[in-house]
Enzyme design. Structure first.
Site, PDB file in Angstrom:
ATOM      1  CE  LYS A 174      40.938  22.009  40.013  1.00  0.00           C
ATOM      2  NZ  LYS A 174      41.930  21.953  41.124  1.00  0.00           N
ATOM      3  CD  GLU A 211      40.845  36.314  33.422  1.00  0.00           C
ATOM      4  OE1 GLU A 211      41.827  36.530  32.682  1.00  0.00           O
ATOM      5  OE2 GLU A 211      40.896  36.327  34.650  1.00  0.00           O
ATOM      6  CB  CYS A 247      45.663  37.237  34.163  1.00  0.00           C
ATOM      7  SG  CYS A 247      44.128  38.040  34.671  1.00  0.00           S
ATOM      8  CD  GLU A 304      50.083  34.865  32.237  1.00  0.00           C
ATOM      9  OE1 GLU A 304      49.295  35.701  32.703  1.00  0.00           O
ATOM     10  OE2 GLU A 304      49.748  33.703  31.932  1.00  0.00           O
TER      11      GLU A 304
END
Length: 493
Positions: free
Chosen positions: A174, A249, A283, A384
């Protein structure tokens, strides 16, 4: 050229029920570049059924047979290098300089790596005793769902798909709704390479429908997810109902530590790359900068000067190195963090605004932004951002630097810049992160494991360790004595 794709289910390219479609927008100019079907639970059920049916034959192939198919996929990727690069640039906004020279070649290299390393996968013989053979074997899990992010649309698929396929699993991918087209093109290449029908299925659509249906499906053995921490937490909750394996992750808020003895010029080079590669949409991007007080002013001056030189503009121009953020809402979110940093009292040293040129004014651009005078209690130093926004703070001792680096909910990566490698290694051992670089930031290889701790997730991508993520260990015991009664049977007599 506009690309309107179908989804891949059981070896066939099909539309979603009702003909629903998702429009894909080029973030560099706001223009429509293509569309993909908007799937739902119905398509998930069909894809899972196809994957279940295809699993026995695929799992029974030898590792060598599967490896050869992966090598064909690698070759197919390079045969379509320019098309893939242009498609990814158009849908995600990453400059063609990067997609052509980094993303696509690395996708091919990843398949090569998995094809080779998997052939060395072995079990163990366990020294239980001379009366038996006790050993372990690695077996595929079954049907795995791979949910991938939009920051590296092709590469993040390959990270998971290569390992899952070569170890004998069948897969349902996906991709992100804002950038699904490159993954669908990869599906064409996979089929051309000879992957049997149903082994790879690709479904496009919203996470709350396609993603959640995939996570909850009882016949899906594992979910491999790369994305934000909030979504990772929801996947954990949903997956618990069927007790399926989950690999996560997730996000990062990564420390970049410049020690008193560091080579400032080298650190600045690393800072520019670590902070602004892929417009900060990584990331592992350097986000929190901790600079020794004796070097702070010199580092800040050189970092700002170097960052000013980064060219922001036409993403199809090989000279452009800074592209837009991937979609409008994300651009707005990043700008919210910039406003918050100003309100918190951070000093704006560079950027903080949209570029206003004919090449950029219709896109979702934000200039590289650097704040000084920051502290760990500022929101933008804790959350973040996933954009080209960083904060600089001072420290005075190694112990303080380690404490600042560890003062985070995240634990993905960090870097230490020092000429004293011994001291750097000592600090690396104290920092709670999945990867700590010394005199480098944001360098990842096929051979090195990738994954974090704390709220950056668990499990590993890449390296030989990822093969464990997509296999299960079975213990096999064989009696070698040939006698009907064993000494331990006497316990019941």
């Amino acid at each position: 050229m506009r690309k309107d794709y179908k989804v891949l289910i059981g070896g066939e390219w099909v539309e979603a029920a009702g003909g629903r479609r998702i429009e894909v927008i080029n973030p560099a100019n706001g223009e429509k570049v293509g569309s993909a079907p908007e799937c739902g639970a119905e398509e998930v059920d069909k894809a899972v059924s196809a994957a279940v049916e295809a699993f026995p034959a695929w799992a029974s192939k030898t590792m060598g047979e599967r490896s050869k198919i992966l090598l064909k996929i690698s070759q197919g990727i390079m045969a379509h290098q320019e098309e893939l690069a242009k498609l990814e640039t158009a849908e995600q906004g990453s400059p063609i300089r990067k997609t052509m020279n980094f993303d696509v070649p690395l996708c091919a290299e990843q398949f090569e790596y998995f094809a080779g390393v998997a052939r060395a996968l072995t079990g163990e013989t366990l020294p239980v005793g001379p009366w038996c053979l006790s050993c372990t074997v690695r077996e595929p899990l079954g049907v795995v769902g791979l949910i991938t992010p939009w920051n590296f649309p092709a590469l993040m698929v390959v990270w998971k798909l290569g390992a899952a396929l070569v170890t004998g699993n069948t897969c349902i991918v996906k991709p992100p709704s804002v950038a699904p087209l490159t993954t669908l093109k990869l599906g064409e290449i996979v089929m051309e390479a000879g992957v049997p029908a149903g082994v790879v299925n690709i479904l496009t659509g919203p996470g709350e429908s396609v993603g959640e249906a995939l996570v909850k499906h009882p016949k899906v053995a594992k979910i491999g997810f790369t994305g934000d921490t909030a979504t990772g937490k929801r996947i954990m909750r949903l997956a618990s109902d069927t007790v399926k394996q989950v690999g996560l992750e997730l996000g990062g808020k990564n420390a970049f530590i410049v020690m008193a003895d560091a080579d400032v010029d080298s650190a600045v080079e690393g800072a520019v790359f670590g902070a602004f590669f892929n417009t900060g949409q990584v990331c592992a991007a350097a986000s929190r900068f901790y600079i020794h007080e004796s070097l702070y002013d010199a580092f800040a001056e050189k970092f700002v000067a170097a960052s000013k030189k980064l060219r922001c503009g036409d993403t199809m121009d090989m000279g452009t190195v800074i592209g837009p953020l991937a979609y409008e809402a994300h651009r707005d979110k990043v700008e919210g963090y910039i406003r918050g940093a100003k309100e918190a009292g951070a000093t704006l040293l560079l950027g903080g605004e949209r570029p206003d040129t004919p090449e950029t004014r219709n896109g979702f651009f934000v200039l590289p932004t650097i704040f000084g005078g920051c502290t760990n209690d500022m929101t933008f130093m804790r959350e973040e951002i996933f954009g080209p926004v960083v904060g600089l703070a001072r420290f005075s001792t190694p112990e303080e630097a380690v404490a600042l680096a560890n003062d985070s909910n995240y634990g993905l990566s960090a870097s230490i810049w020092t000429k004293d490698v011994r001291a750097g290694l000592a600090m690396a051992g104290q920092i709670k992160a999945g990867t700590v670089w010394i005199n480098e930031h944001l360098i990842i290889f096929c051979e090195t494991p990738w994954g974090g701790c704390k709220q950056s997730g668990w499990g590993k991508d890449l390296s030989t360790m990822v093969l464990d993520e997509y296999t299960t260990t079975k213990h096999i015991y064989v009696d070698l004595t040939g006698v009907p009664e064993k000494p331990w049977y006497a316990i019941l007599k």
